[in-house]
Design a protein around this motif. Sequence first.
Motif, PDB file in Angstrom:
ATOM      1  N   GLU A  37      -7.908  -7.468   5.206  1.00  0.00           N
ATOM      2  CA  GLU A  37      -7.795  -6.168   4.539  1.00  0.00           C
ATOM      3  C   GLU A  37      -6.687  -6.203   3.487  1.00  0.00           C
ATOM      4  OE1 GLU A  37      -6.337  -1.616   5.480  1.00  0.00           O
ATOM      5  OE2 GLU A  37      -6.937  -2.877   7.156  1.00  0.00           O
ATOM      6  N   LEU A  38      -5.537  -6.735   3.864  1.00  0.00           N
ATOM      7  CA  LEU A  38      -4.421  -6.836   2.919  1.00  0.00           C
ATOM      8  C   LEU A  38      -4.781  -7.749   1.747  1.00  0.00           C
ATOM      9  CD1 LEU A  38      -1.541  -7.064   5.507  1.00  0.00           C
ATOM     10  CD2 LEU A  38      -1.844  -5.231   3.815  1.00  0.00           C
ATOM     11  N   ARG A  39      -5.413  -8.856   2.048  1.00  0.00           N
ATOM     12  CA  ARG A  39      -5.778  -9.817   1.001  1.00  0.00           C
ATOM     13  C   ARG A  39      -6.764  -9.205   0.009  1.00  0.00           C
ATOM     14  NH1 ARG A  39      -9.655 -13.391  -0.247  1.00  0.00           N
ATOM     15  NH2 ARG A  39     -10.955 -12.799   1.515  1.00  0.00           N
ATOM     16  N   THR A  40      -7.820  -8.599   0.518  1.00  0.00           N
ATOM     17  CA  THR A  40      -8.835  -8.032  -0.384  1.00  0.00           C
ATOM     18  C   THR A  40      -8.291  -6.823  -1.142  1.00  0.00           C
ATOM     19  OG1 THR A  40      -9.824  -6.760   1.425  1.00  0.00           O
ATOM     20  CG2 THR A  40     -10.793  -8.917   0.940  1.00  0.00           C
ATOM     21  N   THR A  41      -7.449  -6.035  -0.506  1.00  0.00           N
ATOM     22  CA  THR A  41      -6.847  -4.891  -1.196  1.00  0.00           C
ATOM     23  C   THR A  41      -5.929  -5.368  -2.322  1.00  0.00           C
ATOM     24  OG1 THR A  41      -6.958  -3.581   0.829  1.00  0.00           O
ATOM     25  CG2 THR A  41      -5.483  -2.784  -0.887  1.00  0.00           C
ATOM     26  N   ALA A  55      -2.320   1.744  -0.765  1.00  0.00           N
ATOM     27  CA  ALA A  55      -3.072   1.309   0.425  1.00  0.00           C
ATOM     28  C   ALA A  55      -2.383   0.115   1.089  1.00  0.00           C
ATOM     29  CB  ALA A  55      -4.506   0.954   0.044  1.00  0.00           C
ATOM     30  N   LEU A  56      -1.887  -0.814   0.273  1.00  0.00           N
ATOM     31  CA  LEU A  56      -1.148  -1.961   0.822  1.00  0.00           C
ATOM     32  C   LEU A  56       0.108  -1.481   1.531  1.00  0.00           C
ATOM     33  CD1 LEU A  56      -1.379  -4.479  -2.143  1.00  0.00           C
ATOM     34  CD2 LEU A  56      -2.365  -4.783   0.124  1.00  0.00           C
ATOM     35  N   ASP A  57       0.830  -0.576   0.887  1.00  0.00           N
ATOM     36  CA  ASP A  57       2.074  -0.062   1.449  1.00  0.00           C
ATOM     37  C   ASP A  57       1.815   0.635   2.785  1.00  0.00           C
ATOM     38  OD1 ASP A  57       4.901   0.405   1.258  1.00  0.00           O
ATOM     39  OD2 ASP A  57       4.426   2.513   0.814  1.00  0.00           O
ATOM     40  N   ARG A  58       0.785   1.468   2.835  1.00  0.00           N
ATOM     41  CA  ARG A  58       0.455   2.172   4.089  1.00  0.00           C
ATOM     42  C   ARG A  58       0.116   1.182   5.206  1.00  0.00           C
ATOM     43  NH1 ARG A  58      -2.103   5.552   0.609  1.00  0.00           N
ATOM     44  NH2 ARG A  58      -4.114   4.551   0.929  1.00  0.00           N
ATOM     45  N   THR A  59      -0.699   0.200   4.881  1.00  0.00           N
ATOM     46  CA  THR A  59      -1.087  -0.782   5.909  1.00  0.00           C
ATOM     47  C   THR A  59       0.125  -1.549   6.406  1.00  0.00           C
ATOM     48  OG1 THR A  59      -3.295  -1.005   4.935  1.00  0.00           O
ATOM     49  CG2 THR A  59      -2.573  -2.760   6.419  1.00  0.00           C
ATOM     50  N   LEU A  60       0.949  -2.012   5.487  1.00  0.00           N
ATOM     51  CA  LEU A  60       2.126  -2.788   5.878  1.00  0.00           C
ATOM     52  C   LEU A  60       3.114  -1.965   6.700  1.00  0.00           C
ATOM     53  CD1 LEU A  60       2.685  -4.825   2.607  1.00  0.00           C
ATOM     54  CD2 LEU A  60       1.974  -5.727   4.838  1.00  0.00           C
ATOM     55  N   ARG A  61       3.340  -0.738   6.301  1.00  0.00           N
ATOM     56  CA  ARG A  61       4.288   0.130   7.036  1.00  0.00           C
ATOM     57  C   ARG A  61       3.767   0.478   8.432  1.00  0.00           C
ATOM     58  NH1 ARG A  61       8.467   2.033   3.925  1.00  0.00           N
ATOM     59  NH2 ARG A  61       8.179   1.817   1.679  1.00  0.00           N
ATOM     60  N   GLY A  62       2.448   0.450   8.617  1.00  0.00           N
ATOM     61  CA  GLY A  62       1.860   0.800   9.903  1.00  0.00           C
ATOM     62  C   GLY A  62       1.738  -0.351  10.889  1.00  0.00           C
TER      63      GLY A  62
END
Length: 137
Positions: A37-41, A55-62
């Motif tokens: 998910e991170l890679r494709t985003t 979107a990357l920031d939200r995923t990483l922070r979560g």
Amino acid sequence: MTLHNRTVERDVRELGALVGDVLEAQTSTDAFETVEELRTTAIDYRDGERDSRDALDRTLRGLEPETAVTVARAFTTYFEMVNLAEERERVRAIRTASQEGSLADSLSAAVESLADRDPAVVERILGDVLIEPTFTA
């Protein structure tokens, strides 16, 4: 001798897939899917298909701390594989140029460029050259 018709892109794709396979086998499908998910985003953002990195920031922070470590290791390993692929491409380019007799950075090309120089200049240049073999495990 004919060299392989490989490209750096093919090497990166195959090595990246291998990293993904190992990640999923050694950790979990969830960790693999998070990395994907991170890679494709990130690719979508780079290619202009996303306007921001939110979107990357939200995923990483979560991410849970353990998952964050797994993600960091996965990307570190991936970029090491990219470096390996680039090194392989450089070796292929050197071999091809050597076979074609067009290797500009060869030892014989260096000798030729120094052949017409003043001996004192050559001595000074060679005095600055340091060659040390490196042995690795």
